[in-house]
Motif scaffolding. Structure first.
Motif, PDB file in Angstrom:
ATOM      1  N   GLU A  15       0.762  -1.063  -0.101  1.00 18.00           N
ATOM      2  CA  GLU A  15      -0.026  -0.093  -0.005  1.00 18.00           C
ATOM      3  C   GLU A  15       0.870   1.335   0.185  1.00 18.00           C
ATOM      4  OE1 GLU A  15      -3.024   0.341   2.858  1.00 18.00           O
ATOM      5  OE2 GLU A  15      -3.762   2.215   1.904  1.00 18.00           O
ATOM      6  N   THR A  17      -0.533   4.582  -0.411  1.00 21.44           N
ATOM      7  CA  THR A  17      -1.449   5.592  -0.261  1.00 21.44           C
ATOM      8  C   THR A  17      -0.889   6.924   0.673  1.00 21.44           C
ATOM      9  OG1 THR A  17      -3.382   3.894  -0.015  1.00 21.44           O
ATOM     10  CG2 THR A  17      -3.894   6.426   0.417  1.00 21.44           C
ATOM     11  N   TYR A  57      -6.930   5.396  -2.513  1.00 26.41           N
ATOM     12  CA  TYR A  57      -6.040   4.299  -2.235  1.00 26.41           C
ATOM     13  C   TYR A  57      -4.940   4.054  -3.418  1.00 26.41           C
ATOM     14  CZ  TYR A  57      -4.326  -0.489  -2.180  1.00 26.41           C
ATOM     15  OH  TYR A  57      -3.524  -1.719  -2.247  1.00 26.41           O
ATOM     16  N   ARG A 100     -10.589   1.735  -2.705  1.00 29.10           N
ATOM     17  CA  ARG A 100      -9.691   0.775  -2.248  1.00 29.10           C
ATOM     18  C   ARG A 100      -9.989  -0.640  -2.849  1.00 29.10           C
ATOM     19  NH1 ARG A 100      -6.572  -0.519   2.335  1.00 29.10           N
ATOM     20  NH2 ARG A 100      -6.434   1.820   2.695  1.00 29.10           N
TER      21      ARG A 100
END
Lengths: 605, 605
Positions: free
Chosen positions: A296, A298, A313, A391
C-alpha cells in the motif's frame, strides 16, 4: 461372476494359475500366428496371448478394439526380455485356452487413449467411451473415495446424514431458481433448492445437532465459465458451536481428504481477515503459493503531484524481472486491466542501474522516484504495477495482476498446496454491486448480504448493523485452497429479532419477510440453538484433487454450454399432453392453498 | 463447543466432575426452593438441579419447556432412593453453578412427548418440534446408520459411488415425469429422473463395472397411500454378473443392515418363482411369517355341479377357527372381496363335528363335501375361503384374504423377519392391465414390460419373446421382506437387437425408440458388457427397520397429501417475472436443438 481375477491384479506370483478374465480389448497386435491382446477392465490391463486357431474357432477372428470378451487361460511369465516395467502386470501374460466375444464394437468416434485430444461435445456425446479412458475414469473413482473419507470423518464425530427435499419453495438466494409445475396444485410451482440452507437450519432447531449431506444443488445461471446447472456441495451444520469449532472440523476433513492423494496438509491453516486478504493479496481467496504481496502506497503518495495517484488508495505489486518486458507486452497489460473494467495499469520499470522507466515515472516527484524501489521492495530489473482509486476496486486489479504475474513468471510450484481461511467479511455490501456481479438481491434495499441473509453479524455489531450496515462484519469464514474458494460458512442468526432486522436492511418489508421466510422466523420462537455450518464446493474440491481444470471432469454426465446434454439431448420439447397434464398454464388456486395450510390439530392419547 | 459433555453420556463414574451441558429443558419440576430440570440433547437426558437463587440471578426464573440453555455444574450421585433405573443417567444429577438461557420458547403447539398423538399436518408444519420427540428423531438417526452400513458394504467390494444427473430427459418409465423449463433453451424442458436406470446402464458401458448411488428419484403420481413425489433408492449396477451375484450381494447387504437393529438374518433367502409365489401365497410379494398357503382345487372341482367353481382356477385358503365367525363378519368378508373388485368371497364353515356349513356347501356334490376338509387341510372349527375364475385374479383375492386372516388371527409374531426372493416374473403383461393399475405404458402396444423395458428375457426366450410375449419370463428378481417388496432388479438387455425387439413388442415404432432411447441403443454398439443390478426402496427399508407404518416417518421433511409441505408451504405461486424468465411459455426452437447435437469433432495431439 464371469471372471476369477481382475486383469490388473495379476502378478508373477500368479504364474501357473488358470484364470478367467472379462473386459475390453484395448489393443491387438498380431505376430507370427498369435494375437497379443491388451485386456482392460476396471482393475487395469493384462496381456493375453491368443493363437489364431483359437480366434477362428471362437468366431473372434475379426476381434477389434473395444470388443467385450471373456478369456480363460493360464498365467505365465513373459518370455525373457519381453517384460514391460511400465505395467503392474508387465511380468506376466495369460495364454488363452478359450475366448468368448460378449459383444462387438463398431468403429469408434475416437480412440480410447488419454493422449488423444477430443472435442468436448464429442466426449460428452460419447461419455460412455470417454470414461473408458484412464484419466476421465480415474477422476470419478477418486471422487467416490473423497465421499467416503468425508463421510467417515463426519460419522465418526456423531454427525447424522440427512436428506433434505429438492421439491421445495422458491426463496431467492442470489441466483435464479429452477421451477417445477405442481400438477396436483395447479398454478403452484416447486423450486429446486440452491442449497439446503433453510432446511439445515430447521434441523438445528429440531435438535439434530450435527447434520451433513452431500447435497445436489441447482442454480439457473447463465452458463458462463465453469458453472453447471446442478452441482454438489458437502453441506454441514452444527449446534452449540462457534467459528473455531467449524474451522477445526474443516481442517480435519480437508487433511483426511488430501491424504488420499498423498498430500500431508499442515494444520491449522493460516487465518486472514477479509480486510487483510484484500490489503495483502487483493483477493478474498488469496493464492498463498507465492508471495508478491500488494504494497500500500497511499501515504507514500499523499503529496504526489501525479493526479492519478491522488486517490483514496494507491497500491502496487512487483513483477520480478518484469522490467525487461517489451513494449507490446506492457500494452497487453493495459488490455488486461481494461478487460477487468479499469482504465489501465500504471507501471514503472526498474533498470539494472536502478533508474526508473515507463510513462508514469516522469509524473512522480523526485523524492517519490528516489524512495520507490525501497518502498515496494523491488530489485533492479523488476517492474512495479500500480493501481489507484477506490480501495476495493484498486486492490482487486492488483490481486488479478499478482496472479497473472505469478502465472507468467511460473512462480507456482506444481504439487504445492496452500490453504488458508478468510474470516470477518463484511456483513453487507451495496446491492448494486451484487447485481452487477450477476446476483439477484433478496430484497429491494440498498444493501444485500455478502455471505447470505442468515449469517450472523459479529456480536459487537448486534446494536449497530442496521444503522451502519457498511461497517458490520459477519461471523463468516471461507476456506481457500491455492486461490480457489472451496468452502464457505458462517455462524447463523438464531434470534428472530436480529433476523428480522437483517431482512429489513436488505429491504424486505415485514410482509415479504413473513411470506418468504416466515417458517424460519416462526421456528426461532421455539428455543433455537446457536448454530453454524459450512458448505464445500464438492465438484471443485474433487477437480483440484484430480488435477483437473474443469468441474466437468469430475461429474459423470455434465452438461455442456447452455445446460445441454449432448448424450441424452436433454432438455427436450414436451408434448402438449404433458404440458396440459403438468398444469403449466393453470392459474394458482389460492383457496386450495389456504385450506391445506390449516393445521389439523392434536389430540392426547 | 459450548458443552463439555453430552447430557445422556453422564454416569455415576463422572461424579465429582464439573461439566457444561447444552440442550433443551424437557421438563421442569419445582420443589423446596429448587428446580429439577430434565435437560435433553442429542445424546439423551440428564437431571439438573438449579437453586431458585441461581434461576433468578440468571434471569431464568420463568424457564419453561424447550428453552435452550447451557448449564455448568458438578455431577453428583442422586440422593439415596432417588435413582431412576429407566434412565441411563438415572444415578446422577448435575448441581448447577451457572445457567445461561440461549433462547426462549413460546407456548408449544404440542408437547414434546412421544405419547401424545398429534395430527400429521401439525406435525409436519412444526416438523422442527416433532423431530425433538425421541421416536421421530431416532428414525432419522437410524437412517443415517443404514446409509453408512450400505455404503461400507459396497465400497469394501470395490463399488464406485457415482452421481447421475437430475436435470435429464423425459423418458416415461411407468409414471409421469416432473418437468423443469430450460430457460436457456426456451420451449425445451428437463425432466426429473424416475430412476437413474439409463445412466447406470451407460456407466456399465463406460467400464465403471460396479456402481452405486443413494439416489433421489421423482414420480409425479397421485398421492394415494404412502407415496412421496420424491423418494430415495439405493441404486446398484454391476457388469459381468449373473442373477446369483446380485442375489448374494443383496443378501449380504441386508444382513449387515438388519444387524443394526440386532436381527441376525439367515442367508441365503428362500427363492420362489413368480408362479410359485402366486400359486402358494396369491402374491408376488409373499409374507412368509405365517403359513396359510393357498390350496389349488381346480382338478378337485373338475366335475363340480356348482357353476361358480366351473372355472379356469379354483383355490382356497383356510382360516383357522374361522368357522365360528358371526354372520355379520362373513358379510364383512363379502365387502372385503367387493372392494378388491370381486363379486364376493365364497366360504364353507367346518363345524366341530365335521359337517360343512355356509351358503356354498349345499351347492357342492356329496363327494366334494366329503373330501373337502382333507383336500384343503382344514380342521373342525375352521372356515375355508374360496376364489374361482381367471387364475391370477382369483389367486390375488386369496392372497389378500390370506393376509387378512393372518391379521385378524394375530398370526404374525412381532419382531419376526422373513425374507425371500421372487424370481422368473413374466417379461410382459397386457398393457391394459398396467394402465388399469395406474401406470403409463411406454409404447402403444398391447404389451408392456412387467419390470421395465430394459430387463432381459431369460435366454431360453431370446428367440420367442416377441412371437409369444405372454410366455416369456424375465431375468428379474424382487426381494421381499415380511410381505413388502424392498428391492427389485434384473439382468439387463445389452444387445441392441434384443432391446429393439423388446421396444417393438411394447409398440414403439423404430422412430419412437430412436427418439426416446437412441443414445442407449447407440451405446450398445460399442462393446457393452453383460450387466445387471437392483434398486432398493430406501425409504421403505428404513421404515421397516424403524418399526414405522409410513415412509413419511423416515423422511426429514416429507410432503403431506397432494405434495404439499405444510412447513414451507411449497409449492407456491410464482411471479409473472419468474414465469417469463423461465421461458415457460416459449415454443421449442428446433433449429437450436439440432445445432447443439452436432459433435464438435476431434483432433489428435
Amino acid at each position: 461372476m464371469m471372471r476369477t481375477h481382475g486383469a490388473g491384479t495379476l502378478r508373477s506370483s500368479d504364474a501357473g494359475t488358470t484364470v478367467t478374465l472379462a473386459g475390453w480389448v484395448a489393443r491387438r497386435r498380431d505376430h507370427g500366428g498369435v494375437a497379443f491382446l491388451d485386456l482392460r477392465d476396471a482393475s487395469g490391463i493384462a496381456q493375453v496371448v491368443v493363437r489364431d486357431e483359437l480366434l477362428d474357432s471362437s468366431g473372434a477372428h475379426d476381434l477389434r478394439n473395444e470388443y467385450c470378451v471373456t478369456v480363460t487361460g493360464e498365467v505365465a511369465p513373459r518370455p525373457e526380455g519381453n517384460a514391460n516395467a511400465d505395467l503392474p502386470t508387465g511380468e506376466i501374460e495369460v495364454t488363452a485356452t478359450s475366448l468368448d466375444v460378449l459383444s462387438t464394437a463398431a468403429p469408434l468416434p475416437f480412440p480410447i487413449d488419454d493422449r488423444v485430444n477430443v472435442g468436448e461435445e464429442t466426449r460428452l456425446r460419447y461419455r460412455y467411451l470417454d470414461l473408458r479412458r484412464s484419466g476421465p475414469g480415474a477422476a470419478l473413482r477418486l471422487r467416490s473415495k473423497v465421499n467416503r473419507v468425508a463421510r467417515e470423518t463426519l460419522l465418526d464425530r456423531d454427525f447424522v446424514e440427512l436428506e433434505t427435499p429438492t421439491l421445495t419453495r422458491s426463496t431467492p438466494e442470489g441466483a435464479r431458481d429452477f421451477l417445477v409445475p405442481a400438477r396436483l396444485r395447479p398454478g403452484s410451482w416447486y423450486a429446486l433448492p440452491q442449497s439446503p440452507q433453510l432446511f439445515k437450519q430447521l434441523l438445528m432447531v429440531s435438535g439434530m445437532e450435527r447434520y451433513f449431506q452431500i447435497a445436489r444443488c441447482y442454480r439457473d445461471e447463465d452458463f458462463r465459465a465453469d458453472r453447471q446447472p446442478e452441482f454438489t456441495q458437502l453441506d454441514v451444520e452444527m449446534s452449540f458451536v462457534d467459528q473455531d469449532d467449524i474451522i477445526e472440523l474443516t481442517e480435519t476433513l480437508l487433511r483426511n481428504i488430501w491424504a488420499l492423494i498423498g498430500v500431508d496438509v499442515p494444520t491449522p491453516f493460516p487465518r486472514l481477515t477479509y480486510a487483510e486478504a484484500m490489503d495483502r493479496y487483493g483477493s478474498d481467496k488469496p493464492d498463498l503459493r507465492f508471495g508478491l504481496e500488494l504494497v500500500e502506497l497511499t501515504s507514500y503518495f499523499a503529496e504526489t503531484p501525479f493526479r492519478v495517484f491522488q486517490a483514496d488508495y494507491v497500491g502496487a505489486v512487483v513483477m520480478p524481472g518484469g522490467g525487461s518486458q517489451p513494449r507490446r507486452t506492457f500494452d497487453a497489460w493495459q488490455e488486461f486491466a481494461k478487460q477487468r473494467g479499469h482504465r489501465g495499469l500504471a507501471y514503472v520499470t526498474v533498470a539494472e542501474d536502478g533508474t526508473l522507466g515507463g510513462p508514469v515515472a516522469k509524473n512522480l516527484s523526485e523524492s517519490e522516484r528516489e524512495g520507490l524501489v525501497a518502498a515496494v521492495g523491488a530489485k533492479p530489473g523488476d517492474c512495479v504495477f500500480f493501481a489507484a482509486g477506490a480501495r476495493s476496486q484498486a486492490q482487486a486489479l492488483l490481486g488479478a495482476t499478482r496472479l497473472e504475474v505469478a502465472r507468467r513468471g511460473e512462480l507456482i510450484v506444481e504439487g504445492d498446496w496452500k490453504f488458508c481461511w478468510v474470516v470477518d467479511a463484511p456483513l453487507f455490501e451495496p446491492a448494486d454491486k451484487a447485481v452487477a456481479a450477476g446476483d439477484v438481491a433478496v430484497g429491494a434495499g440498498a444493501w444485500t448480504a455478502v455471505h447470505h441473509a442468515f449469517t450472523s453479524p459479529k456480536p459487537e455489531f448486534y446494536d449497530t448493523f442496521d444503522t451502519d450496515p457498511g461497517s458490520a462484519t459477519a461471523y463468516a469464514y471461507d476456506v481457500v485452497c491455492n486461490g480457489n474458494e472451496i468452502g464457505g460458512g458462517s455462524i447463523r442468526i438464531h434470534r428472530r429479532d436480529i433476523q428480522e432486522r437483517v431482512f429489513a436492511v436488505m429491504g424486505l418489508t415485514e410482509e415479504e419477510a413473513r411470506t418468504k421466510f416466515g417458517f424460519l422466523l416462526d421456528a426461532f420462537d421455539f428455543g433455537p440453538p446457536p448454530h453454524g455450518g459450512i458448505a464445500f464446493g464438492w465438484d471443485r474440491i474433487c477437480m483440484l484433487l484430480s488435477g483437473e481444470e474443469s468441474i466437468r471432469e469430475v461429474i459423470a454426465f455434465p452438461k455442456s454450454g447452455g445446460g445441454f446434454d449432448p448424450l441424452t439431448e436433454a432438455p427436450a420439447p414436451i408434448t402438449a399432453a404433458q404440458r396440459k397434464e403438468a398444469g403449466v398454464d393453470a392459474k394458482p388456486d389460492v383457496k386450495g392453498e389456504k385450506q391445506a395450510e390449516k393445521p389439523a390439530g392434536q389430540s392426547a392419547s
